[in-house]
Design a protein around this motif. Structure first.
Motif, PDB file in Angstrom:
ATOM      1  N   GLY A 105       0.797  -1.223   0.000  1.00  0.00           N
ATOM      2  CA  GLY A 105       0.000   0.000   0.000  1.00  0.00           C
ATOM      3  C   GLY A 105       0.823   1.263   0.000  1.00  0.00           C
ATOM      4  N   LEU A 106       2.002   1.214  -0.633  1.00  0.00           N
ATOM      5  CA  LEU A 106       2.926   2.343  -0.648  1.00  0.00           C
ATOM      6  C   LEU A 106       3.266   2.698  -2.101  1.00  0.00           C
ATOM      7  N   ASP A 107       3.816   3.888  -2.303  1.00  0.00           N
ATOM      8  CA  ASP A 107       4.210   4.321  -3.645  1.00  0.00           C
ATOM      9  C   ASP A 107       5.045   5.589  -3.527  1.00  0.00           C
ATOM     10  N   TYR A 108       5.466   6.130  -4.665  1.00  0.00           N
ATOM     11  CA  TYR A 108       6.173   7.414  -4.710  1.00  0.00           C
ATOM     12  C   TYR A 108       5.658   8.201  -5.902  1.00  0.00           C
ATOM     13  N   ASP A 109       5.729   9.536  -5.800  1.00  0.00           N
ATOM     14  CA  ASP A 109       5.090  10.411  -6.782  1.00  0.00           C
ATOM     15  C   ASP A 109       6.087  11.048  -7.737  1.00  0.00           C
ATOM     16  N   HIS A 110       7.045  10.291  -8.195  1.00  0.00           N
ATOM     17  CA  HIS A 110       7.954  10.781  -9.239  1.00  0.00           C
ATOM     18  C   HIS A 110       8.298   9.623 -10.153  1.00  0.00           C
ATOM     19  N   GLY A 111       8.928   9.919 -11.260  1.00  0.00           N
ATOM     20  CA  GLY A 111       9.335   8.868 -12.180  1.00  0.00           C
ATOM     21  C   GLY A 111      10.423   8.005 -11.574  1.00  0.00           C
ATOM     22  N   GLU A 134      17.796  14.216 -19.355  1.00  0.00           N
ATOM     23  CA  GLU A 134      17.817  14.215 -20.809  1.00  0.00           C
ATOM     24  C   GLU A 134      16.742  13.280 -21.345  1.00  0.00           C
ATOM     25  N   GLY A 135      16.020  13.731 -22.357  1.00  0.00           N
ATOM     26  CA  GLY A 135      15.048  12.878 -23.025  1.00  0.00           C
ATOM     27  C   GLY A 135      15.645  12.259 -24.273  1.00  0.00           C
ATOM     28  N   PRO A 136      14.844  11.471 -24.981  1.00  0.00           N
ATOM     29  CA  PRO A 136      13.416  11.253 -24.760  1.00  0.00           C
ATOM     30  C   PRO A 136      13.112  10.143 -23.755  1.00  0.00           C
ATOM     31  N   GLN A 137      14.130   9.352 -23.386  1.00  0.00           N
ATOM     32  CA  GLN A 137      13.887   8.170 -22.581  1.00  0.00           C
ATOM     33  C   GLN A 137      13.589   8.512 -21.121  1.00  0.00           C
ATOM     34  N   SER A 138      12.719   7.721 -20.533  1.00  0.00           N
ATOM     35  CA  SER A 138      12.478   7.788 -19.100  1.00  0.00           C
ATOM     36  C   SER A 138      11.832   6.480 -18.680  1.00  0.00           C
ATOM     37  N   ILE A 139      11.947   6.162 -17.401  1.00  0.00           N
ATOM     38  CA  ILE A 139      11.189   5.051 -16.824  1.00  0.00           C
ATOM     39  C   ILE A 139      10.161   5.704 -15.922  1.00  0.00           C
ATOM     40  N   THR A 149       6.845   7.148 -22.820  1.00  0.00           N
ATOM     41  CA  THR A 149       6.398   6.532 -24.071  1.00  0.00           C
ATOM     42  C   THR A 149       7.527   6.277 -25.066  1.00  0.00           C
ATOM     43  N   ALA A 150       8.713   6.839 -24.821  1.00  0.00           N
ATOM     44  CA  ALA A 150       9.838   6.626 -25.741  1.00  0.00           C
ATOM     45  C   ALA A 150      10.358   5.200 -25.610  1.00  0.00           C
ATOM     46  N   VAL A 151      10.719   4.611 -26.736  1.00  0.00           N
ATOM     47  CA  VAL A 151      11.274   3.258 -26.748  1.00  0.00           C
ATOM     48  C   VAL A 151      12.689   3.283 -26.171  1.00  0.00           C
ATOM     49  N   ILE A 152      12.992   2.312 -25.337  1.00  0.00           N
ATOM     50  CA  ILE A 152      14.324   2.194 -24.738  1.00  0.00           C
ATOM     51  C   ILE A 152      15.267   1.553 -25.750  1.00  0.00           C
ATOM     52  N   GLU A 153      16.391   2.228 -26.022  1.00  0.00           N
ATOM     53  CA  GLU A 153      17.319   1.785 -27.058  1.00  0.00           C
ATOM     54  C   GLU A 153      18.699   1.482 -26.458  1.00  0.00           C
ATOM     55  N   PRO A 154      19.438   0.542 -27.051  1.00  0.00           N
ATOM     56  CA  PRO A 154      20.810   0.288 -26.599  1.00  0.00           C
ATOM     57  C   PRO A 154      21.660   1.552 -26.678  1.00  0.00           C
ATOM     58  N   GLY A 155      22.489   1.778 -25.674  1.00  0.00           N
ATOM     59  CA  GLY A 155      23.348   2.949 -25.639  1.00  0.00           C
ATOM     60  C   GLY A 155      22.774   4.092 -24.831  1.00  0.00           C
ATOM     61  N   MET A 156      21.501   4.003 -24.462  1.00  0.00           N
ATOM     62  CA  MET A 156      20.924   5.036 -23.607  1.00  0.00           C
ATOM     63  C   MET A 156      21.404   4.853 -22.164  1.00  0.00           C
ATOM     64  N   ILE A 191      20.211   5.763 -18.296  1.00  0.00           N
ATOM     65  CA  ILE A 191      18.987   6.100 -17.571  1.00  0.00           C
ATOM     66  C   ILE A 191      19.243   5.924 -16.082  1.00  0.00           C
ATOM     67  N   SER A 192      18.570   6.722 -15.270  1.00  0.00           N
ATOM     68  CA  SER A 192      18.663   6.523 -13.822  1.00  0.00           C
ATOM     69  C   SER A 192      17.672   5.455 -13.378  1.00  0.00           C
ATOM     70  N   ASN A 193      18.001   4.788 -12.285  1.00  0.00           N
ATOM     71  CA  ASN A 193      17.149   3.777 -11.648  1.00  0.00           C
ATOM     72  C   ASN A 193      16.991   4.244 -10.213  1.00  0.00           C
TER      73      ASN A 193
END
Length: 603
Positions: A471-477, A490-495, A500-507, A509-511
Motif C-alpha cells: 500500500g505504498l508508492d512514490y510520486d515521481h518517475g 535528458e530525453g526522450p527516454q524515461s522510466i 512513451t519513448a522506446v528504450i534503445e541500446p546505448g541510452m 537512464i537513472s534507476n
C-alpha cells in the motif's frame, strides 16, 4: 563551492509583487496571466535572469507554473514539489491545486468567466502547450493573448540579473566521439528523407551536442544558450552572442558553421517563411513565438538531435564508465568520512555534508561542476523530494534518523547522478522494511530483461510492485535520461508512467525508486544504468536487452532486511557489492578502503 546556501529572499516581497502584477494586468486588459519556470529555450534549469517564477512566488523548484487572476492565484507543481510548495508558498496567497498539466484548465474554468483573456509570454510556452490550453478553454469562452513584454520583467526592473554571457568552449573529440560534420550530415539526412528544407533547434543541449561545444550559461549545466537553423543542404547557422565565442570555439566552428547574433534569428525565420520553405519545428519543445514567426512554413516534427544524442557512442560510453569509477571513489570517501565523524560524536549538518562531498569530487582534479544542487536531507527534510538546503533550513543529522543525499558531478567524460540513503544511529523497523521494499524495486529494474520496442512505462511497474503490495508508492518517475557532459535530465527516454519513448541500446537512464513519509524521512536508491545491446539468452527465442549498472557505491546494508529479499535479490546485492569493492578499492587507501571493505561484505 559550486553550490551556495543563501536562503531565498523573495518570500516577504511576494504579496506586493502579486499586487503589482495585478495592476499591470488591469492596464493591459488582461484578466489573468500564466507564468511557468522556464526560458526561451524551454529549459528545465535556467539562468538567474529567467528565475521569474521564484521572484514572483517564492517557489524555488525546477518545475512549476503560476496563474494569477484578478482576485485569486494558483501555483501548480508536480509530485516532486508538493511538500516544498506548501512550505515556500503557504499562507493562503496561492491555491495549490496540483499538477499543472491536469489542474490548470479546471482552475482557470472555475476562476474566470466567459470573455476573459489570459496573457502569456510567447517565449516561455511551447507551441503544443498553448494549442492544448486554447482548445480546452475555447468552449468556456476564455481566450489567450501573447504579451510583447513579460510583465514580471517590468516589475523586476533593474534588479533583474543580466542574461548570461558564459564562454563557448570546444568539446574535445576524445569525449564527443563523433565530429560535428558527421552529426550535421545525419540531421540533414533526416530532413531530406522527410522532405523538409531546414530545422530550427531550440534546445541548448541539442545545439551543444550537434556542434561539439559546451558553455557556462546555466549553473550546473555546461550549455550555451543559443539557437540554430540547420538547412537540408549547406552550412548550419548558430545564433549566439558573439562575445561568448572564444578563439578556440571560433576555430572549431569555422568552415562548418555560420555564426550570427541572436537578434538575427527573427529575420532568418521570416526569410524562410517568405521563401515558402518547409521548416521543421518541435512543437513540444519550441517556443510559441518561433511558430508565430514561421507561420505556415512551420512543419511539426521532433528535434532530430534528441534521439541521436540519447544513444551514446563508444567514446561516450567509455567516458561514462571512467567518470563513474572516479565519482564512485569520491562518494565512497565521503561516506567513509561521514560514518567516521558520526561514530566519533561529531554533529554534522546538511551543509557540512554537501561541502564535504563536493570537496571529495574536487580532489579528483577532474570536476568541472556539480550536475545539480545537492539534495542533502536529514530526517523530515529527506521527505522533500527535491529539497535544497539553505542556511535557514539547515539541519543536523540526528541519531536514529535517515539521511538522504542525492548528488552528481559534471566531468568532461561524463555526467553522474547518485542517491544514497544512510542510517544515522539505529534505524527503526519501519525504516528498514520500507528501505528494503525500495531496494527490491531497484533490483527489479537493474535485473530487468526486455525485448526491442519496450518503453519506459512498461518497465516502471517493476520498481513499484513491492511497494504497491504494502500500500505504498512514490510520486515521481523511476528514471530519467542522462546527458554526456550535458544536462543531468535528458530525453526522450524515461522510466515513468509517462515514458512513451522506446528504450534503445546505448541510452543511459537513472534507476531511482523511493519512498517518502512526510514529516519523518525519505528513502531513495539511485544508480545510473546503460542499456546493453540485444542478445538471445541461452534456450531463448527472442533478443532481449538489459541494464549495465554504471554507479559504483555501496548500498547501506544496515537498512536491509535480508528476510524480505529473495535469494536472487540477495545474490544481486552481494554481486554488486563485490564489483564495487573490486573496481573502487584500487583507488582508495587507509580508512576509506577499510570502510569500503566492511560496507561491501555479503549480507
Amino acid at each position: 563551492m559550486f553550490q551556495t546556501f543563501a536562503a531565498p529572499s523573495h518570500a516577504t516581497a511576494v504579496p506586493e509583487r502579486i499586487k503589482g502584477l495585478r495592476s499591470l494586468l488591469a492596464d493591459k486588459g488582461l484578466d489573468a496571466f500564466i507564468l511557468p519556470r522556464g526560458d526561451p529555450h524551454q529549459s528545465e534549469y535556467v539562468a538567474p535572469a529567467f528565475e521569474r517564477l521564484a521572484w514572483l512566488t517564492g517557489f524555488t523548484g525546477s518545475a512549476g507554473l503560476v496563474a494569477v487572476a484578478r482576485r485569486q492565484a494558483g501555483l501548480f507543481v508536480d509530485g516532486r514539489y508538493t511538500v516544498q510548495a506548501r512550505s515556500e508558498c503557504g499562507g493562503g496567497l496561492f491555491d495549490l491545486p496540483g499538477i499543472a498539466r491536469t489542474a490548470l484548465v479546471p482552475w482557470l474554468r472555475e476562476k474566470l468567466k466567459r470573455g476573459d483573456v489570459v496573457g502569456f509570454d510567447p517565449w516561455l510556452h511551447t507551441v503544443s502547450e498553448i494549442e492544448r490550453l486554447r482548445a480546452a478553454l475555447r468552449p468556456a469562452g476564455i481566450t489567450f493573448k501573447p504579451v510583447r513584454r513579460n510583465p514580471i520583467d517590468t516589475l523586476w526592473g533593474r534588479a533583474r540579473p543580466a542574461p548570461p554571457l558564459g564562454p563557448v568552449l570546444p568539446h574535445p573529440m576524445k569525449y564527443a566521439g563523433r565530429t560535428a560534420e558527421t552529426k550535421i550530415a545525419a540531421v540533414q539526412k533526416v530532413l531530406k528523407e522527410d522532405g523538409q528544407d531546414a530545422v530550427v533547434l531550440t534546445s541548448p543541449d541539442s545545439v551543444c551536442w550537434l556542434f561539439n561545444i559546451r558553455g557556462q550559461d546555466v549553473p550546473h549545466n555546461p550549455i550555451v544558450l543559443a539557437f540554430a537553423v540547420v538547412p537540408a543542404q549547406g552550412k548550419p547557422e548558430l545564433f549566439v552572442a558573439p562575445e561568448k565565442l572564444t578563439r578556440e570555439a571560433r576555430q572549431q566552428l569555422d568552415g562548418a558553421v555560420k555564426t550570427q547574433a541572436p537578434d538575427a534569428l527573427k529575420s532568418r525565420l521570416q526569410t524562410l517563411r517568405k521563401a515558402g520553405k518547409a521548416v521543421r519545428l518541435d512543437h513540444d519543445r519550441a517556443a510559441w513565438a518561433l511558430a508565430r514567426a514561421l507561420g505556415p512554413s512551420a512543419v511539426r516534427g521532433a528535434d532530430p538531435c534528441v534521439a541521436m544524442k540519447a544513444i551514446k557512442n563508444p567514446a561516450e560510453i567509455k567516458g561514462a564508465r571512467a567518470a563513474h569509477v572516479r565519482d564512485g571513489a569520491a562518494v565512497v570517501q565521503f561516506l567513509a568520512w561521514l560514518d567516521g565523524a558520526i561514530a566519533d560524536g561529531t554533529r554534522i549538518d546538511e551543509i557540512q555534508a554537501v561541502t564535504a562531498l563536493e570537496a571529495q569530487r574536487a580532489a579528483t582534479g577532474a570536476l568541472k561542476e556539480i550536475s545539480f544542487d545537492t539534495i542533502s536531507g536529514s530526517g523530515p527534510n529527506g521527505a522533500i523530494v527535491h529539497y535544497r538546503v539553505t542556511e535557514a533550513t539547515n539541519r543536523k543529522l540526528r541519531t536514529d534518523e535517515l539521511f538522504l543525499i542525492d548528488s552528481g558531478a559534471q566531468y568532461l567524460d561524463g555526467t553522474t547522478d547518485i542517491t544514497r540513503t544512510v542510517a544515522i544511529g539505529t534505524p527503526s523497523a519501519e525504516m528498514r522494511e520500507r528501505f528494503t521494499l525500495v531496494l527490491k524495486g531497484h533490483i527489479a529494474i537493474a535485473t530487468a530483461r526486455f525485448p526491442k520496442g519496450t518503453r519506459g512505462l512498461d518497465l516502471d511497474p517493476f520498481a513499484r510492485r513491492a511497494l504497491w503490495a504494502h500500500g505504498l508508492d512514490y510520486d515521481h518517475g523511476t528514471g530519467h535520461g542522462i546527458g554526456s557532459y550535458l544536462s543531468v535530465h535528458e530525453g526522450p527516454q524515461s522510466i515513468s508512467r509517462a515514458g512513451t519513448a522506446v528504450i534503445e541500446p546505448g541510452m543511459i537512464i537513472s534507476n531511482e525508486p523511493g519512498y517518502y513519509k512526510e514529516g519523518a524521512y525519505g528513502i531513495r536508491i539511485e544508480n545510473l544504468v546503460l542499456v546493453t545491446e540485444p542478445e538471445t539468452p541461452k534456450s531463448g527465442e527472442r533478443d532481449v536487452m538489459a541494464f549495465e549498472t554504471l554507479t559504483l557505491v555501496p548500498i547501506d546494508r544496515r537498512l536491509v532486511v535480508k528476510e524480505l529479499l529473495t535469494p536472487d535479490e540477495v545474490g544481486w546485492l552481494d554481486s554488486y557489492h563485490a564489483r564495487v569493492a573490486a573496481e573502487i578499492g584500487p583507488h582508495l587507501e587507509g580508512a576509506a578502503l577499510t570502510w569500503l571493505d566492511a560496507a561491501t561484505q555479503p549480507i
